[in-house]
Design a protein around this motif. Structure first.
Motif: not given
Length: 368
Positions: A213-225, A169-178
């Motif tokens: 289609s992309c259901p969700l893009v998830t990511g982001a951290g405390t410094g950049s959200f 099941r494709f849930a979306g993209l993991q896009a985290y810029q650490g």
């Protein structure tokens, strides 16, 4: 480190040292602040539990509106699930078949998601899930500038198609810029997330070309959200350190439109030796991580020097006397928490507060 004589109702002044202490009032304000930020922008919030490794803190975040928690390791997911947290996302690649069997087994008990960035990872995950008769949500991780895990953005569509073909099941993209999290200036972080957003758009285009289609893009951290939230691309935030904060995050110049978080995690230490020009504390490397630098003394200008495994050295004017309590702000909260067996939650401040709860660090040592 355990403090068997620490109980709810004890004055903070009686805590043995070194102790890992959470200012509960500050923690709750931090949790409420980010929850309100996400709610006002109609964004999902899935805080990263690899920071606190604590089911008690996770429950506070869920009560404030988080949809679930992120973890990085299979064993972290297992530990938090055993403590009652039932919506977890392993935002990392798991490639070992034995670990994937554990992932598949866990997915029979809790709602689970996981990231992939390779065809082999897809194939092994699909095999493990078939054998266990379980399902998970699967995110394709893309490299948005971190230079660590993730496929090239233009390859996201092909990998998503492959995982769907494998019955996943494709849930979306993991896009985290650490790397963006500790860029000191707002301008640097803005530029980094603009680059990350361009990578996300490339990945979305690769999906669209294949009719996905992309259901969700998830990511982001405390410094950049704040930047991911403003982009209109990310639908879920994964901030972790905001709940406790640390010296390294405090060194960032705050974005003008970013909410303010308070320091909530401290090491209580005391002076055990004095020289003419230095004081020695009983909190060394075994009580605070130094990968992001040495701790800072809370509300004092004394400099901190490396004293080894068991000690920390202070220099400066007006140093504290023998037996005096000194509060330290860890350089990096995540690995500091992992050094301790428990978190002592204090209500009413560091000086006159009392212990409200003693929380186990449920996922301590869960590195597999």
């Amino acid at each position: 480190m355990t403090h068997p004589h620490c109980h709810a109702g004890d004055p903070v002044a009686t805590l043995d040292t070194p102790a890992l202490v959470v200012d509960l009032d500050a923690l709750e304000r931090n949790i409420a602040t980010l929850a309100a930020f996400a709610r006002e922008r109609k964004l999902r919030l899935r805080p990263h539990a690899k920071m606190h490794k604590s089911a008690a803190v996770a429950r506070l975040q869920l009560q404030a509106g988080a949809v679930g928690l992120c973890v990085q390791k299979t064993s972290e997911a297992e530990a938090l699930a055993a403590a009652g947290i039932d919506d977890l996302y392993i935002s990392n690649e798991v490639i070992d078949p034995a670990k994937l069997a554990r992932v598949a087994a866990l997915a029979r008990r809790v709602k689970l998601a996981i990231a992939v960035d390779s065809l082999l990872g897809v194939q092994r995950l699909a095999a493990a899930l078939r054998a266990a008769g379980s399902t998970v949500d699967v995110f394709v991780e893309i490299d948005v500038g971190q230079g660590r895990c993730g496929v090239a953005p233009e390859q996201a569509g092909a990998l998503a198609a492959a995982l769907r073909a494998a019955g996943l099941r494709f849930a979306g993209l993991q896009a985290y810029q650490g790397k963006a999290q500790h860029l000191r200036s707002p301008a640097e972080r803005t530029a980094a997330i603009e680059q990350a957003a361009a990578a996300v758009r490339t990945a979305l285009a690769s999906l669209e070309r294949l009719g996905l289609s992309c259901p969700l893009v998830t990511g982001a951290g405390t410094g950049s959200f704040v930047h991911e939230a403003a982009s209109g691309l990310w639908g879920e935030l994964q901030c972790g350190s905001y709940a406790f904060m640390d010296r390294d995050y405090a060194d960032n110049e705050r974005d003008a439109d970013a909410p303010r978080f308070e320091q909530a995690l401290f090491i209580k230490s005391q002076v055990i030796s004095r020289g003419a020009e230095h004081a020695v504390l009983d909190a060394g490397h075994k009580s605070h991580a130094i990968d992001s630098g040495l701790p800072r003394v809370w509300r004092h200008e004394w400099s901190v020097q490396n004293g080894g495994d068991e000690h920390c050295i202070l220099r400066g004017a007006g140093l504290p006397p023998l037996g005096e309590t000194v509060w330290l702000v860890p350089g990096h909260c995540d690995p500091t928490v992992n050094l301790h067996a428990q978190l002592v939650a204090v209500r009413g401040g560091l000086e006159r507060g009392v212990v409200e709860a003693v929380w186990p660090v449920d996922a301590r040592g869960c590195v597999s």
